[in-house]
Design a protein around this motif. Structure first.
Motif, mmCIF file in Angstrom:
data_model
loop_
_atom_site.group_PDB
_atom_site.id
_atom_site.type_symbol
_atom_site.label_atom_id
_atom_site.label_comp_id
_atom_site.label_asym_id
_atom_site.label_seq_id
_atom_site.Cartn_x
_atom_site.Cartn_y
_atom_site.Cartn_z
ATOM 1 N N UNK A 9 1.218 -1.306 -0.185
ATOM 2 C CA UNK A 9 0.529 0.075 -0.066
ATOM 3 C C UNK A 9 0.942 1.484 0.242
ATOM 4 N N UNK A 10 0.157 2.455 0.078
ATOM 5 C CA UNK A 10 0.629 3.981 0.043
ATOM 6 C C UNK A 10 -0.161 4.745 -0.618
ATOM 7 N N UNK A 11 0.917 5.788 -0.823
ATOM 8 C CA UNK A 11 0.276 6.815 -1.199
ATOM 9 C C UNK A 11 0.544 7.334 -2.446
ATOM 10 N N UNK A 12 -0.520 7.543 -3.554
ATOM 11 C CA UNK A 12 -0.282 7.401 -4.878
ATOM 12 C C UNK A 12 -1.338 8.512 -5.632
ATOM 13 N N UNK A 13 -0.417 9.486 -7.058
ATOM 14 C CA UNK A 13 -1.074 10.543 -7.305
ATOM 15 C C UNK A 13 -2.168 9.726 -8.685
ATOM 16 N N UNK A 14 -3.562 10.179 -8.310
ATOM 17 C CA UNK A 14 -4.632 9.941 -9.449
ATOM 18 C C UNK A 14 -4.201 9.820 -10.790
ATOM 19 N N UNK A 15 -4.573 8.115 -11.360
ATOM 20 C CA UNK A 15 -4.136 7.867 -12.768
ATOM 21 C C UNK A 15 -2.729 7.082 -12.513
ATOM 22 N N UNK A 16 -2.255 7.248 -11.458
ATOM 23 C CA UNK A 16 -0.688 6.018 -10.889
ATOM 24 C C UNK A 16 -1.577 4.589 -10.424
ATOM 25 N N UNK A 17 -0.768 3.764 -10.586
ATOM 26 C CA UNK A 17 -0.712 2.153 -9.872
ATOM 27 C C UNK A 17 -0.257 1.663 -8.296
#
Length: 121
Positions: A9-17
């Motif tokens: 898990x983690x933090x990702x920007x919209x559109x990422x994977x």
């Protein structure tokens, strides 16, 4: 004692994977379903995807085409590849295993502790 441990898990920007993995120990789930659920803050736990013992795969409508569930029976693991992530995918993601009367209902006997996925806009 059975344990399910999620990772990835983690933090990702919209559109990422992101790719979530769940490793089971204590017993084999090769003859059972392994699944993913999620719970956003203030909401009920909801079904995401499941992979049954005989190879059937199920997705909730909002993730179909973006998420892919896979499993390795020999390694007793299940994974969730999440692409084109959206802010509404933000939640705690839980791995579940065993048998549930309905694949999409949270009636599984074994659960992981959950792992956070945050998608920023």
């Amino acid at each position: 004692q059975v344990h399910l441990v999620e990772s990835g898990g983690g933090l990702v920007q919209a559109g990422g994977s992101l790719r979530l993995s769940c490793a089971a120990s204590g017993r084999s789930f090769s003859s059972n379903t392994m699944a993913w659920f999620r719970q956003a803050s203030g909401k009920e736990r909801e079904f995401v995807a499941a992979f049954t013992w005989d190879g059937a795969i199920f997705y909730r409508d909002s993730v179909r085409g973006r998420f892919t569930i896979s499993r390795d029976k020999a390694k007793n693991t299940v994974s969730l590849q999440m692409n084109m992530l959206k802010p509404e995918d933000t939640a705690l993601y839980y791995c579940a295993a065993g048998d549930s009367e309905y694949v999409q209902e949270p009636g599984y006997p074994y659960w992981g502790q959950g792992i956070a996925v945050t998608v920023s806009s």
